[in-house]
Design an enzyme around this catalytic site. Structure first.
Site, PDB file in Angstrom:
ATOM      1  CG  HIS A   1       5.021   0.767   2.992  1.00 37.62           C
ATOM      2  ND1 HIS A   1       4.886   2.549   2.602  1.00 37.62           N
ATOM      3  CD2 HIS A   1       4.957   0.559   4.146  1.00 37.62           C
ATOM      4  CE1 HIS A   1       3.955   2.556   3.345  1.00 37.62           C
ATOM      5  NE2 HIS A   1       2.913   1.821   3.941  1.00 37.62           N
TER       6      HIS A   1
ATOM      7  CG  ASP B   1       1.717   5.119   4.348  1.00 32.70           C
ATOM      8  OD1 ASP B   1       1.256   4.244   4.561  1.00 32.70           O
ATOM      9  OD2 ASP B   1       3.260   5.350   5.620  1.00 32.70           O
TER      10      ASP B   1
ATOM     11  CG  HIS C   1      -0.498   0.198   2.328  1.00 30.09           C
ATOM     12  ND1 HIS C   1       0.313  -0.715   3.163  1.00 30.09           N
ATOM     13  CD2 HIS C   1       0.016   1.118   2.911  1.00 30.09           C
ATOM     14  CE1 HIS C   1       0.897  -0.723   4.394  1.00 30.09           C
ATOM     15  NE2 HIS C   1       0.798   0.494   4.601  1.00 30.09           N
TER      16      HIS C   1
ATOM     17  NE  ARG D   1       7.295  -5.496  12.770  1.00 30.51           N
ATOM     18  CZ  ARG D   1       6.686  -4.298  11.869  1.00 30.51           C
ATOM     19  NH1 ARG D   1       5.383  -4.006  12.429  1.00 30.51           N
ATOM     20  NH2 ARG D   1       7.459  -3.534  11.096  1.00 30.51           N
TER      21      ARG D   1
END
Length: 319
Positions: free
Chosen positions: A285, A229, A227, A295
């Site tokens: 990214h 941002d 995608h 995470r």
């Protein structure tokens, strides 16, 4: 050396090795032929050696440009700063030129491990663990937004500030640490991309995230899709990520991958690492699926459009 001196040195013992050695006279050395000939030397030998090193570097760069994936930052590295410049996308340039004080000198991405202190990371990680711990998605992705209070819970979202269990969870010092982090990121973005810090405004959404290997239950859990941002969040102009856990230690998978035209460029999360980039198509990214462990990270976003600015978060009733 005369013959008497020669006789005195024959059979001497070395103080370092304890072994006997013989010292030859100058005449004996001159008479003994050199077995392999003189060591060859070349004019400008240092220049040629440097040329070979430079050529090697050029070969590496050429190979990289032909499709070899690049790791911009490994988890084991402690980086003062490492940057990669990429051309601004046409869409991004057209959009950001509406805000003259906010136009970057260059587009790209940057990583540093020296911006956020260990103490600050500890506070931010506690906020993430305890805050998201009050809810949590049924799938692999959970978020906590301290501004709006949005917290993943099951397959939906709730307002964390309306939960009875949130009482006394957050302290004023937690929000102070969050504001300090915002200011550090704001000034680092301005310094690196060559613009005025006052032109940057915190924008929505800015949130903590927790990713695990649990199977996705809703579309919100599918964080691994490529995608941009600026396409996902229209107000974004600069994106910052702060990692609160270590790739390869706290979790496996979960690397951040820039999907460049000719290769992928990867950032391995490291506790306290900051990664920032221009939010346009030049930095398309994805995040790899986490396959093991947990995470934690924070996404902090800035806009150049003052009408899209949001206030710093604060405890309810103290804004």
């Amino acid at each position: 050396m005369n013959s008497d001196a020669h006789r005195r040195n024959v059979g001497k013992v070395s103080s370092e090795t304890g072994k006997k050695y013989e010292v030859q006279s100058d005449e004996e050395i001159k008479e003994k032929p050199i077995k392999y000939g003189p060591i060859p030397s070349f004019p400008y030998q240092r220049v040629w050696a440097r040329a070979v090193l430079i050529l090697g570097a050029i070969v590496v760069v050429y190979w990289t440009s032909q499709g070899g994936d690049v790791v911009l930052a490994r988890q084991k590295d402690f980086l003062e700063q490492r940057a990669q410049e990429v051309p601004c996308s046409e869409e991004y340039k057209k959009e950001i030129e509406k805000f003259p004080d906010c136009v970057p000198e260059r587009c790209g991405r940057m990583v540093t491990d020296k911006l956020v202190s260990t103490h600050e990371v500890g506070i931010l990680l506690r906020i993430a663990e305890q805050g998201i711990g009050l809810g949590g998605s049924e799938g692999g992705a959970s978020i906590l937004d301290l501004h709006s209070g949005a917290l993943s819970q099951g397959k939906n979202f709730v307002n964390i500030y309306k939960l009875d269990t949130v009482k006394d969870l957050f302290k004023p010092a937690d929000f102070l640490t969050y504001r300090i982090l915002k200011l550090k990121l704001q000034h680092k973005v301005a310094q690196h991309f060559g613009l005025k810090a006052s032109a940057l405004h915190l924008t929505h959404p800015t949130f903590f995230s927790r990713l695990t290997s649990a199977p996705a239950q809703t579309v919100h859990d599918e964080y691994w899709h490529p995608h941009v941002d600026k396409e996902t969040y229209e107000s974004f102009h600069y994106t910052c990520l702060v990692y609160l856990s270590d790739f390869g230690h706290d979790f496996k998978g979960g690397r951040f991958v820039y999907m460049d035209t000719d290769r992928n460029t990867t950032v391995e999360p490291r506790r306290g690492r900051v990664s920032m980039f221009t939010s346009g198509w030049e930095n398309r990214h994805l995040v790899e699926q986490v396959t093991e462990g947990t995470r934690y990270a924070i996404t902090v976003s800035f806009t150049c459009d003052k009408s899209r600015a949001i206030a710093d978060p604060a405890l309810p009733g103290k804004k």
